[in-house]
Enzyme design. Structure first.
Site, PDB file in Angstrom:
ATOM      1  N   ARG A   1       0.801  -1.218   0.000  1.00 51.33           N
ATOM      2  CA  ARG A   1       0.000   0.000   0.000  1.00 51.33           C
ATOM      3  C   ARG A   1       0.839   1.274   0.000  1.00 51.33           C
ATOM      4  O   ARG A   1       0.340   2.359  -0.269  1.00 51.33           O
ATOM      5  CB  ARG A   1      -0.965  -0.022   1.199  1.00 51.33           C
ATOM      6  CG  ARG A   1      -2.071  -1.051   1.046  1.00 51.33           C
ATOM      7  CD  ARG A   1      -2.761  -1.371   2.366  1.00 51.33           C
ATOM      8  NE  ARG A   1      -2.000  -2.330   3.172  1.00 51.33           N
ATOM      9  CZ  ARG A   1      -2.428  -2.845   4.325  1.00 51.33           C
ATOM     10  NH1 ARG A   1      -3.605  -2.482   4.813  1.00 51.33           N
ATOM     11  NH2 ARG A   1      -1.685  -3.719   4.990  1.00 51.33           N
TER      12      ARG A   1
ATOM     13  N   ASN B   1      41.989  25.172  -3.082  1.00 49.69           N
ATOM     14  CA  ASN B   1      42.522  23.978  -2.418  1.00 49.69           C
ATOM     15  C   ASN B   1      42.618  22.776  -3.345  1.00 49.69           C
ATOM     16  O   ASN B   1      43.107  21.740  -2.941  1.00 49.69           O
ATOM     17  CB  ASN B   1      41.651  23.618  -1.193  1.00 49.69           C
ATOM     18  CG  ASN B   1      40.218  23.312  -1.587  1.00 49.69           C
ATOM     19  OD1 ASN B   1      39.713  23.849  -2.569  1.00 49.69           O
ATOM     20  ND2 ASN B   1      39.582  22.448  -0.839  1.00 49.69           N
TER      21      ASN B   1
HETATM   22  C1  UD1 Z   1      -2.537  -6.099  11.014  1.00 47.53           C
HETATM   23  C2  UD1 Z   1      -3.583  -6.952  11.740  1.00 47.53           C
HETATM   24  C3  UD1 Z   1      -4.781  -6.080  12.076  1.00 47.53           C
HETATM   25  C4  UD1 Z   1      -4.340  -4.890  12.901  1.00 47.53           C
HETATM   26  C5  UD1 Z   1      -3.224  -4.114  12.207  1.00 47.53           C
HETATM   27  C6  UD1 Z   1      -2.654  -3.085  13.156  1.00 47.53           C
HETATM   28  C7  UD1 Z   1      -3.317  -9.217  10.801  1.00 47.53           C
HETATM   29  C8  UD1 Z   1      -3.882 -10.221   9.907  1.00 47.53           C
HETATM   30  N1  UD1 Z   1      -3.968  -8.052  10.869  1.00 47.53           N
HETATM   31  O1  UD1 Z   1      -3.106  -5.655   9.787  1.00 47.53           O
HETATM   32  O2  UD1 Z   1      -5.732  -6.840  12.817  1.00 47.53           O
HETATM   33  O3  UD1 Z   1      -5.449  -4.060  13.166  1.00 47.53           O
HETATM   34  O4  UD1 Z   1      -2.156  -4.990  11.826  1.00 47.53           O
HETATM   35  O5  UD1 Z   1      -1.678  -2.302  12.544  1.00 47.53           O
HETATM   36  O6  UD1 Z   1      -2.327  -9.481  11.467  1.00 47.53           O
HETATM   37  N2  UD1 Z   1       4.200  -9.398   8.077  1.00 47.53           N
HETATM   38  C9  UD1 Z   1       5.141 -10.394   8.024  1.00 47.53           C
HETATM   39  N3  UD1 Z   1       4.895 -11.492   7.261  1.00 47.53           N
HETATM   40  C10 UD1 Z   1       3.744 -11.642   6.560  1.00 47.53           C
HETATM   41  C11 UD1 Z   1       2.787 -10.616   6.617  1.00 47.53           C
HETATM   42  C12 UD1 Z   1       3.031  -9.506   7.389  1.00 47.53           C
HETATM   43  O7  UD1 Z   1       6.193 -10.306   8.648  1.00 47.53           O
HETATM   44  O8  UD1 Z   1       3.605 -12.681   5.909  1.00 47.53           O
HETATM   45  C13 UD1 Z   1       4.473  -8.211   8.890  1.00 47.53           C
HETATM   46  C14 UD1 Z   1       4.462  -6.932   8.068  1.00 47.53           C
HETATM   47  O9  UD1 Z   1       5.775  -6.645   7.602  1.00 47.53           O
HETATM   48  C15 UD1 Z   1       3.986  -5.887   9.076  1.00 47.53           C
HETATM   49  C16 UD1 Z   1       3.167  -6.687  10.067  1.00 47.53           C
HETATM   50  O10 UD1 Z   1       3.446  -8.044   9.831  1.00 47.53           O
HETATM   51  O11 UD1 Z   1       5.062  -5.281   9.737  1.00 47.53           O
HETATM   52  C17 UD1 Z   1       1.671  -6.418   9.904  1.00 47.53           C
HETATM   53  O12 UD1 Z   1       1.307  -6.669   8.548  1.00 47.53           O
HETATM   54  P1  UD1 Z   1       0.376  -5.660   7.766  1.00 47.53           P
HETATM   55  O13 UD1 Z   1       0.262  -6.158   6.374  1.00 47.53           O
HETATM   56  O14 UD1 Z   1       0.776  -4.292   7.991  1.00 47.53           O
HETATM   57  O15 UD1 Z   1      -1.012  -5.940   8.508  1.00 47.53           O
HETATM   58  P2  UD1 Z   1      -2.252  -4.948   8.616  1.00 47.53           P
HETATM   59  O16 UD1 Z   1      -3.071  -5.070   7.392  1.00 47.53           O
HETATM   60  O17 UD1 Z   1      -1.823  -3.620   9.021  1.00 47.53           O
HETATM   61 MG    MG Z   2      -0.015  -2.711   9.098  1.00 48.49          MG
END
Ligand code: UD1
Ligand code: MG
Length: 482
Positions: free
Chosen positions: A18, A389
């Site tokens: 995103r 210089n």
């Molecule tokens: C996630 C939560 C959501 C919460 C929000 C808060 C899940 C499914 N959802 O959504 O409930 O409200 O965070 O900010 O967890 N990541 C990995 N490996 C993966 C996928 C993600 O390491 O396979 C890491 C990403 O790098 C990131 C974190 O997990 O730092 C969260 O992932 P992100 O895609 O940002 O989740 P959100 O959609 O924000």
């Molecule tokens: Mg997130």
């Protein structure tokens, strides 16, 4: 409380689609640091037995940020969701009984809040404790479904909310404390039942609840602490909050900041009491400012070290330089790296310095370039003085002693030395060392030619006359053509 039974897991493998960026999300900056660095630092004081960072996208770059801070990394490839990331982390957790799990994109969380989360988890004998927050606009976040005052039955992701659940404004921060022996069997039952075909860690909550385990939620005292960065707008908002916190901390320490919302200060910057920071200033890197300094409007200081009572006039740019007590620079001074301005020295407008030492009380007030130079005490560098210089291949030093007077528009062709107490005549091109107390003069001798200008004017006027005729005839021609 000792946390020898606690591990930290930071999920930082995602790409951050995103953000529409070639840089992995957790490497984006807010508040003067990468997102993931903020989180590792917030966890540090918990003194957990292990900090494990799950890496995937740009794994090497993320590891280069977190490993020097004492974290270990595990590789998640491909990234099949936050639940899958936890599976990958499992082998690195050793004999930890509990784990705090944090996303790599919610960098505002504070150590005290994490301590509170662990305390709630331990005292409540919970299988999971979720850090939640109540937000006016909960869109984009997973929502908490509560079954009682204290207990949670499920987290529902935004994409899976019913219209009723959409009204819930208590959100999942994605920061949790888990009892690991309870988490693993629950996570094993989670299936990728969502449009992305990912294993969501959030789905483990409903499984734990169905098993009759205790799932608690702790509401974050400051809802801003849990903000996640999924978009550029989120990054800007989180940056704004970090900067506000930093300015508040400096103001509490006795620093005046005018129009604070226009001032940008990096996390490691310090400033002494009664220092005044004017609007539009940026203090970056490891800048350290003493007491009673004034940093005037529009100046940018990075890795600068200022003594006490230093004055930086408007619109100066200072990098990696030391300014001792009572130094005054600017307006419009540019200090490139590695300068040392000793006490009471002055650098004026449109003066550029690089790798130079300016002695006590020495002044270079106007339009100069001083590079690779060492200037003694109480010398005066005239307007337009340039150290040459660089010969196109190498850089050479210029050494100027104490109480030297360098006349305006002097060029000093390095390597060259000017002895103590020497004078240099204005407009000189100095190519040879000037001895102590000597005069260096290196310019063409002036010749005055009486009456020359008047004669020249007459000659020019005479030459002009026939030209006018030509113009008239041209005009006639044009008329005829009409
Ligand atoms: C996630 C939560 C959501 C919460 C929000 C808060 C899940 C499914 N959802 O959504 O409930 O409200 O965070 O900010 O967890 N990541 C990995 N490996 C993966 C996928 C993600 O390491 O396979 C890491 C990403 O790098 C990131 C974190 O997990 O730092 C969260 O992932 P992100 O895609 O940002 O989740 P959100 O959609 O924000
Ligand atoms: Mg997130």
């Amino acid at each position: 409380m000792s946390n020898h039974d606690l591990a930290i897991v930071i999920l930082a493998a995602g790409k951050g689609t995103r953000l529409k960026s070639s840089l992995a999300k957790v490497l984006h900056q807010a508040g003067g640091r990468t997102l993931v660095e903020h989180i590792v630092r917030a966890c540090e004081p918990l003194k957990a037995r292990e900090t494990v960072v799950v890496v995937g996208h740009q794994a090497d770059q993320v590891a280069a940020v977190v490993e020097p801070l004492g974290a270990v990394t595990v590789l998640q490839q491909p990234q099949n969701g936050t639940g899958h990331a936890m599976h990958i982390a499992k082998r690195a957790l050793g004999r930890a009984k509990f784990a705090i799990v944090l996303p790599g994109d919610a960098p505002l969380v504070r150590t005290e809040t994490l301590k509170g989360l662990v305390a709630t988890h331990r005292s409540g004998n919970a299988a999971a404790t979720i850090l939640s927050a109540v937000l006016a606009d909960p869109s984009g976040y997973g929502r908490l479904v509560r079954k009682s005052e204290t207990m949670v039955s499920a987290i529902i992701e935004e994409s899976q909310l019913s219209s009723e659940q959409r009204e819930i404004n208590e959100i999942n921060s994605a920061i949790y404390c888990f009892t690991l022996e309870k988490l693993w069997p629950a996570l094993a039952q989670v299936r990728p039942n969502n449009q992305h075909r990912e294993i969501y860690l959030t789905d483990a909550i409903a499984v734990l609840n169905a098993k009759g385990e205790t799932v608690l939620a702790q509401v974050s005292p400051d809802p801003r602490e849990v903000l996640g960065c999924n978009s550029r707008a989120d990054l800007a908002e989180v940056d704004r909050i970090f900067r506000e916190w930093k300015r508040s901390a400096l103001m509490e320490a006795g620093v005046t900041i005018q129009l604070p919302e226009t001032v940008l200060i990096d996390p490691e910057v310090t400033a002494g009491e009664d220092t005044v920071i004017e609007p539009g200033v940026q203090l970056l890197g490891k800048t350290k400012i003493g007491a009673r300094c004034t940093i005037r409007a529009g100046s940018v200081l990075s890795d600068a070290v200022l003594g006490d009572d230093v004055k930086v006039e408007p619109h100066c740019v200072v990098a990696q330089s030391r300014l001792d007590d009572r130094v005054i620079i600017g307006p419009f001074a540019r200090l490139r790296p590695n300068n040392h301005l000793k006490a009471d020295s002055r650098i004026g407008n449109f003066v550029e310095l690089k790798k130079s030492t300016i002695g006590e009380g020495t002044k270079a007030m106007h339009l100069s370039y001083l590079g690779d130079s060492k200037i003694g005490k109480k010398s005066n560098i005239g307007a337009g003085t340039i150290t040459c210089n660089y010969d196109g291949f190498h850089k050479y030093p210029t050494t100027i002693g104490n109480k030297v007077f360098v006349g305006s528009d002097t060029t000093l062709v390095a390597p060259v030395r000017v002895g103590d107490g020497a004078y240099i005549a204005a407009g000189s091109t100095i190519t040879v060392n000037v001895p102590v107390d000597g005069l260096g003069i290196a310019r063409g001798r002036q010749v005055n030619k009486p009456g020359w200008a008047a004669r020249k004017r007459r000659e020019l006027a005479a030459a002009e006359k026939p030209k006018r005729k030509t113009k008239k005839s041209k005009r006639k021609k044009t008329k005829k053509r009409k």
